[in-house]
Write a protein that holds these residues in place. Structure first.
Motif, PDB file in Angstrom:
ATOM      1  N   ASN A  41      -9.561  82.511  17.313  1.00  0.00           N
ATOM      2  CA  ASN A  41      -8.272  82.036  15.994  1.00  0.00           C
ATOM      3  C   ASN A  41      -8.375  80.405  17.183  1.00  0.00           C
ATOM      4  OD1 ASN A  41      -7.848  82.911  18.590  1.00  0.00           O
ATOM      5  ND2 ASN A  41      -5.762  83.154  16.926  1.00  0.00           N
ATOM      6  N   VAL A  42      -8.031  80.452  17.639  1.00  0.00           N
ATOM      7  CA  VAL A  42      -7.887  78.406  18.142  1.00  0.00           C
ATOM      8  C   VAL A  42      -8.837  77.851  18.023  1.00  0.00           C
ATOM      9  CG1 VAL A  42      -6.659  77.494  20.190  1.00  0.00           C
ATOM     10  CG2 VAL A  42      -6.092  80.320  19.517  1.00  0.00           C
ATOM     11  N   ARG A  43      -9.958  78.204  18.324  1.00  0.00           N
ATOM     12  CA  ARG A  43     -11.154  77.674  18.370  1.00  0.00           C
ATOM     13  C   ARG A  43     -11.409  76.903  16.656  1.00  0.00           C
ATOM     14  NH1 ARG A  43     -13.149  74.313  21.404  1.00  0.00           N
ATOM     15  NH2 ARG A  43     -13.576  76.076  23.283  1.00  0.00           N
ATOM     16  N   ALA A  44     -11.156  77.277  15.791  1.00  0.00           N
ATOM     17  CA  ALA A  44     -11.459  77.400  14.519  1.00  0.00           C
ATOM     18  C   ALA A  44     -10.828  76.286  14.192  1.00  0.00           C
ATOM     19  CB  ALA A  44     -10.828  78.604  13.855  1.00  0.00           C
ATOM     20  N   GLU A  45      -9.366  76.577  14.677  1.00  0.00           N
ATOM     21  CA  GLU A  45      -8.270  74.972  14.486  1.00  0.00           C
ATOM     22  C   GLU A  45      -8.443  74.025  15.037  1.00  0.00           C
ATOM     23  OE1 GLU A  45      -5.826  75.155  12.683  1.00  0.00           O
ATOM     24  OE2 GLU A  45      -6.309  77.061  11.594  1.00  0.00           O
ATOM     25  N   VAL A  46      -9.082  74.171  16.500  1.00  0.00           N
ATOM     26  CA  VAL A  46      -9.322  72.509  17.187  1.00  0.00           C
ATOM     27  C   VAL A  46     -10.950  71.590  16.571  1.00  0.00           C
ATOM     28  CG1 VAL A  46      -7.925  73.761  19.047  1.00  0.00           C
ATOM     29  CG2 VAL A  46      -9.884  74.112  19.414  1.00  0.00           C
ATOM     30  N   THR A  47     -11.102  72.801  16.083  1.00  0.00           N
ATOM     31  CA  THR A  47     -12.268  72.358  15.601  1.00  0.00           C
ATOM     32  C   THR A  47     -12.263  71.192  14.092  1.00  0.00           C
ATOM     33  OG1 THR A  47     -12.800  73.900  14.456  1.00  0.00           O
ATOM     34  CG2 THR A  47     -14.309  74.110  16.255  1.00  0.00           C
ATOM     35  N   LEU A  48     -11.129  71.659  13.642  1.00  0.00           N
ATOM     36  CA  LEU A  48     -10.591  70.675  12.490  1.00  0.00           C
ATOM     37  C   LEU A  48     -10.234  69.227  13.104  1.00  0.00           C
ATOM     38  CD1 LEU A  48      -9.108  73.228  10.044  1.00  0.00           C
ATOM     39  CD2 LEU A  48     -11.261  72.180  10.317  1.00  0.00           C
ATOM     40  N   TRP A  49     -10.078  69.134  14.402  1.00  0.00           N
ATOM     41  CA  TRP A  49      -9.275  68.048  14.626  1.00  0.00           C
ATOM     42  C   TRP A  49      -9.666  67.304  15.364  1.00  0.00           C
ATOM     43  CZ3 TRP A  49      -5.252  69.093  19.584  1.00  0.00           C
ATOM     44  CH2 TRP A  49      -4.038  68.276  20.151  1.00  0.00           C
ATOM     45  N   GLY A  50     -10.603  66.639  14.629  1.00  0.00           N
ATOM     46  CA  GLY A  50     -11.560  65.399  14.731  1.00  0.00           C
ATOM     47  C   GLY A  50     -12.369  65.188  16.226  1.00  0.00           C
ATOM     48  N   GLN A 142      -0.974  74.951  26.963  1.00  0.00           N
ATOM     49  CA  GLN A 142      -0.139  75.050  25.622  1.00  0.00           C
ATOM     50  C   GLN A 142      -0.377  74.940  24.351  1.00  0.00           C
ATOM     51  OE1 GLN A 142       3.497  74.048  26.385  1.00  0.00           O
ATOM     52  NE2 GLN A 142       3.471  75.007  24.340  1.00  0.00           N
ATOM     53  N   ILE A 143      -1.667  74.829  23.996  1.00  0.00           N
ATOM     54  CA  ILE A 143      -2.329  74.937  22.339  1.00  0.00           C
ATOM     55  C   ILE A 143      -2.378  76.685  22.501  1.00  0.00           C
ATOM     56  CG2 ILE A 143      -4.763  74.902  21.280  1.00  0.00           C
ATOM     57  CD1 ILE A 143      -4.995  72.161  22.477  1.00  0.00           C
ATOM     58  N   ASN A 144      -3.277  77.255  23.877  1.00  0.00           N
ATOM     59  CA  ASN A 144      -3.322  78.520  23.686  1.00  0.00           C
ATOM     60  C   ASN A 144      -2.009  78.921  23.149  1.00  0.00           C
ATOM     61  OD1 ASN A 144      -6.190  78.845  23.753  1.00  0.00           O
ATOM     62  ND2 ASN A 144      -5.957  79.321  25.606  1.00  0.00           N
ATOM     63  N   GLU A 145      -0.539  78.492  24.183  1.00  0.00           N
ATOM     64  CA  GLU A 145       0.360  79.373  23.742  1.00  0.00           C
ATOM     65  C   GLU A 145       0.872  79.310  22.886  1.00  0.00           C
ATOM     66  OE1 GLU A 145       3.028  77.935  27.449  1.00  0.00           O
ATOM     67  OE2 GLU A 145       1.987  79.308  28.834  1.00  0.00           O
ATOM     68  N   LYS A 146       0.483  77.837  21.681  1.00  0.00           N
ATOM     69  CA  LYS A 146       1.512  77.692  20.918  1.00  0.00           C
ATOM     70  C   LYS A 146       0.522  79.082  20.187  1.00  0.00           C
ATOM     71  CE  LYS A 146       1.037  75.287  16.597  1.00  0.00           C
ATOM     72  NZ  LYS A 146       1.860  76.487  15.606  1.00  0.00           N
ATOM     73  N   PHE A 147      -0.213  79.282  19.590  1.00  0.00           N
ATOM     74  CA  PHE A 147      -1.767  79.999  19.177  1.00  0.00           C
ATOM     75  C   PHE A 147      -1.309  81.672  19.222  1.00  0.00           C
ATOM     76  CE2 PHE A 147      -3.634  76.322  17.754  1.00  0.00           C
ATOM     77  CZ  PHE A 147      -4.164  77.187  16.371  1.00  0.00           C
ATOM     78  N   GLU A 148      -0.208  81.962  20.625  1.00  0.00           N
ATOM     79  CA  GLU A 148       0.037  83.187  21.044  1.00  0.00           C
ATOM     80  C   GLU A 148       1.525  83.715  20.488  1.00  0.00           C
ATOM     81  OE1 GLU A 148      -0.026  83.638  25.073  1.00  0.00           O
ATOM     82  OE2 GLU A 148      -2.033  83.077  25.249  1.00  0.00           O
ATOM     83  N   LYS A 149       2.261  82.462  20.826  1.00  0.00           N
ATOM     84  CA  LYS A 149       3.781  82.373  19.932  1.00  0.00           C
ATOM     85  C   LYS A 149       4.202  82.490  18.593  1.00  0.00           C
ATOM     86  CE  LYS A 149       7.915  79.605  19.631  1.00  0.00           C
ATOM     87  NZ  LYS A 149       7.974  80.130  18.423  1.00  0.00           N
ATOM     88  N   ALA A 151       1.493  83.671  16.843  1.00  0.00           N
ATOM     89  CA  ALA A 151       1.289  85.016  16.326  1.00  0.00           C
ATOM     90  C   ALA A 151       2.432  86.279  16.938  1.00  0.00           C
ATOM     91  CB  ALA A 151      -0.566  85.794  17.324  1.00  0.00           C
ATOM     92  N   ILE A 152       2.541  86.064  18.009  1.00  0.00           N
ATOM     93  CA  ILE A 152       4.276  87.627  18.062  1.00  0.00           C
ATOM     94  C   ILE A 152       4.953  86.785  16.933  1.00  0.00           C
ATOM     95  CG2 ILE A 152       5.808  86.989  19.649  1.00  0.00           C
ATOM     96  CD1 ILE A 152       4.023  86.476  21.651  1.00  0.00           C
ATOM     97  N   ASP A 153       5.319  85.477  16.571  1.00  0.00           N
ATOM     98  CA  ASP A 153       5.685  85.319  15.228  1.00  0.00           C
ATOM     99  C   ASP A 153       5.820  85.805  14.177  1.00  0.00           C
ATOM    100  OD1 ASP A 153       7.744  83.833  17.336  1.00  0.00           O
ATOM    101  OD2 ASP A 153       7.356  81.870  16.317  1.00  0.00           O
ATOM    102  N   LEU A 154       4.500  85.673  13.610  1.00  0.00           N
ATOM    103  CA  LEU A 154       4.061  86.529  12.428  1.00  0.00           C
ATOM    104  C   LEU A 154       4.069  88.197  12.850  1.00  0.00           C
ATOM    105  CD1 LEU A 154       2.764  85.951  10.071  1.00  0.00           C
ATOM    106  CD2 LEU A 154       0.458  86.095  11.592  1.00  0.00           C
ATOM    107  N   GLN A 155       3.858  88.270  14.312  1.00  0.00           N
ATOM    108  CA  GLN A 155       4.085  90.502  14.090  1.00  0.00           C
ATOM    109  C   GLN A 155       5.501  90.503  13.562  1.00  0.00           C
ATOM    110  OE1 GLN A 155       2.750  91.577  17.632  1.00  0.00           O
ATOM    111  NE2 GLN A 155       2.392  93.411  17.112  1.00  0.00           N
ATOM    112  N   ARG A 156       6.268  89.724  14.396  1.00  0.00           N
ATOM    113  CA  ARG A 156       7.749  89.792  14.557  1.00  0.00           C
ATOM    114  C   ARG A 156       8.088  89.991  12.485  1.00  0.00           C
ATOM    115  NH1 ARG A 156      10.202  85.331  16.043  1.00  0.00           N
ATOM    116  NH2 ARG A 156      10.985  85.411  13.337  1.00  0.00           N
TER     117      ARG A 156
END
Length: 185
Positions: A41-50, A142-149, A151-156
């Protein structure tokens, strides 16, 4: 004693030619360094990052090279990190990630400057490698932690929404039961 003869040259001339050539077969960096992996899921986002994937490739392959390859790879890393800074996607544009990218840029530039010196300091070069590797690792973490956070926020938020729905249904049931009680009296 060892005597070297070359075709048509005297031994002294051959030794002189060999001693004036600069053979730097040393490799630099940490060959055991591993760039942290990114979940799908993170890989999908960073592929959009030039240039992020190009930067990642250089970060994975820069360690353990001879000076000539390092000169090219360090220039590429500086170029890629400059592109990354200019185009951080909205989903990744947080102060923490931006600051990590800036640290990687600084560490990469220091490494590049040292690698491209006419007379570099190998100890300083190894220190710059160590610092650059740490900064790259911290950026990926940090990138991984951002997406983990996220996901936790969305779950909350989902949990809170479900809880509010259940509370509303309970309140509606209580209200309906009270109405039935009042009509039965």
């Amino acid at each position: 004693s060892l005597l070297i003869f070359a075709c048509g040259k005297s031994p002294e001339e051959t030794i002189k030619n060999l001693s004036t050539q600069n053979y730097n077969l040393s490799t630099y960096g940490d060959t055991l360094f591993i760039v942290p992996s990114l979940p799908d899921n993170v890989r999908a986002e960073v592929t959009l990052w030039g240039a992020f994937e190009d930067f990642e490739e250089q970060a994975k392959t820069i360690n353990g090279n001879a000076m000539e390859a390092l000169q090219i790879k360090s220039i590429l890393m500086v170029s890629h990190i400059d592109s990354i800074i200019k185009k951080i996607p909205d989903t990744l544009n947080t102060p923490l990630i931006f600051s990590r990218v800036m640290v990687v840029k600084t560490r990469t530039q220091l490494l590049n400057l040292e690698v491209n010196k006419a007379h570099f300091d190998s100890v300083r070069l190894q220190d710059y490698f160590k610092e650059m590797n740490i900064s790259v690792r911290n950026l990926f973490i940090q990138i991984n932690e951002k997406f983990e956070k996220d996901a936790i926020d969305l779950q909350r938020v989902d949990s809170e929404t479900k809880e509010l729905t259940l509370q509303k249904e309970f309140m509606d049931a209580v209200y309906k039961a009270e109405l039935e009680d009042q009509t039965n009296k």
